[in-house]
Design a protein around this motif. Sequence first.
Motif, PDB file in Angstrom:
ATOM      1  N   GLY A 184      -1.885  -0.736  10.188  1.00 39.11           N
ATOM      2  CA  GLY A 184      -1.888   0.709  10.362  1.00 39.11           C
ATOM      3  C   GLY A 184      -3.253   1.237  10.000  1.00 39.11           C
ATOM      4  O   GLY A 184      -4.211   0.469   9.834  1.00 39.11           O
ATOM      5  N   TYR A 185      -3.373   2.541   9.871  1.00 43.71           N
ATOM      6  CA  TYR A 185      -4.612   3.131   9.378  1.00 43.71           C
ATOM      7  C   TYR A 185      -4.288   4.355   8.556  1.00 43.71           C
ATOM      8  O   TYR A 185      -3.329   5.067   8.809  1.00 43.71           O
ATOM      9  CB  TYR A 185      -5.622   3.437  10.492  1.00 43.71           C
ATOM     10  N   GLU A 186      -5.098   4.567   7.519  1.00 45.11           N
ATOM     11  CA  GLU A 186      -4.880   5.666   6.584  1.00 45.11           C
ATOM     12  C   GLU A 186      -6.220   6.142   6.034  1.00 45.11           C
ATOM     13  O   GLU A 186      -7.240   5.484   6.188  1.00 45.11           O
ATOM     14  CB  GLU A 186      -3.982   5.228   5.414  1.00 45.11           C
ATOM     15  N   SER A 187      -6.157   7.279   5.348  1.00 42.38           N
ATOM     16  CA  SER A 187      -7.330   7.814   4.654  1.00 42.38           C
ATOM     17  C   SER A 187      -6.856   8.519   3.391  1.00 42.38           C
ATOM     18  O   SER A 187      -5.660   8.748   3.201  1.00 42.38           O
ATOM     19  CB  SER A 187      -8.103   8.777   5.558  1.00 42.38           C
ATOM     20  N   GLY A 188      -7.781   8.847   2.523  1.00 43.25           N
ATOM     21  CA  GLY A 188      -7.482   9.636   1.331  1.00 43.25           C
ATOM     22  C   GLY A 188      -6.467   9.000   0.405  1.00 43.25           C
ATOM     23  O   GLY A 188      -6.484   7.787   0.173  1.00 43.25           O
ATOM     24  N   ASP A 189      -5.559   9.820  -0.119  1.00 41.50           N
ATOM     25  CA  ASP A 189      -4.556   9.352  -1.074  1.00 41.50           C
ATOM     26  C   ASP A 189      -3.656   8.274  -0.487  1.00 41.50           C
ATOM     27  O   ASP A 189      -3.236   7.348  -1.184  1.00 41.50           O
ATOM     28  CB  ASP A 189      -3.697  10.521  -1.574  1.00 41.50           C
ATOM     29  N   GLU A 190      -3.338   8.403   0.806  1.00 42.54           N
ATOM     30  CA  GLU A 190      -2.480   7.413   1.448  1.00 42.54           C
ATOM     31  C   GLU A 190      -3.165   6.055   1.506  1.00 42.54           C
ATOM     32  O   GLU A 190      -2.522   5.018   1.319  1.00 42.54           O
ATOM     33  CB  GLU A 190      -2.068   7.872   2.848  1.00 42.54           C
ATOM     34  N   LEU A 191      -4.471   6.044   1.734  1.00 40.81           N
ATOM     35  CA  LEU A 191      -5.222   4.792   1.738  1.00 40.81           C
ATOM     36  C   LEU A 191      -5.201   4.170   0.347  1.00 40.81           C
ATOM     37  O   LEU A 191      -4.984   2.961   0.200  1.00 40.81           O
ATOM     38  CB  LEU A 191      -6.666   5.034   2.199  1.00 40.81           C
ATOM     39  N   ASP A 192      -5.380   4.985  -0.683  1.00 45.94           N
ATOM     40  CA  ASP A 192      -5.325   4.490  -2.065  1.00 45.94           C
ATOM     41  C   ASP A 192      -3.953   3.911  -2.385  1.00 45.94           C
ATOM     42  O   ASP A 192      -3.838   2.858  -3.019  1.00 45.94           O
ATOM     43  CB  ASP A 192      -5.656   5.606  -3.057  1.00 45.94           C
ATOM     44  N   ALA A 193      -2.895   4.590  -1.947  1.00 40.43           N
ATOM     45  CA  ALA A 193      -1.533   4.114  -2.210  1.00 40.43           C
ATOM     46  C   ALA A 193      -1.279   2.786  -1.505  1.00 40.43           C
ATOM     47  O   ALA A 193      -0.681   1.871  -2.083  1.00 40.43           O
ATOM     48  CB  ALA A 193      -0.516   5.158  -1.762  1.00 40.43           C
TER      49      ALA A 193
END
Length: 195
Positions: A166-175
Amino acid sequence: MAHTWVNAEPVPRFYPNVVTLTTGDSDVAEQRQAVRILQKSHLPGRWAVKDSFRTLDIARLGFEVLFEAQWIRKAVPKPATMVSGLAWGRVTAGSGDFPAALFSDHNFAMFAAKRDDTVVAGGTFYRADGVVGLSNVIAEADDEPAVWRDLASLAAATFPGLPLVGYESGDELDAAKKAGFEIGDPLRIWVLARQ
């Protein structure tokens, strides 16, 4: 064009009309040409381009960056005990405002988790080309890493033997990182600028 996926028809909301599949100077030139050709088709609205490797600069073609993110991956997760303490269930046709046809696709699965009869977390999976895509993850801040772990386990049970991407950024990437996902290369989503 083997280096680019292009759809000249209107696509569902939040889906791109163009997706880049490779990198390299000649590939990028071909991808930019595919965008130009699609522009000439006069698609309605603000259609989008998923620049899968953040190598395509199309600002001069009238596009602006909608957001940037990073790819995430979990190599063939294993089913495990749920760690969030939430009550997970698979969402089925007739649940909420989702189109029934979505749930007839055997490659698609959506899960929601409740706490005290209130949905507080969820995510969707789509199996394609030897991987399972994870998207639309929602979770309360305190639950995020545990929700990501639970979703990895649900993906392993639903679509066994496949890596999760998948791909994420910000807090979701950290999680996702805290939940054991590998962080990969950057990507960018472009959208046709408002006229």
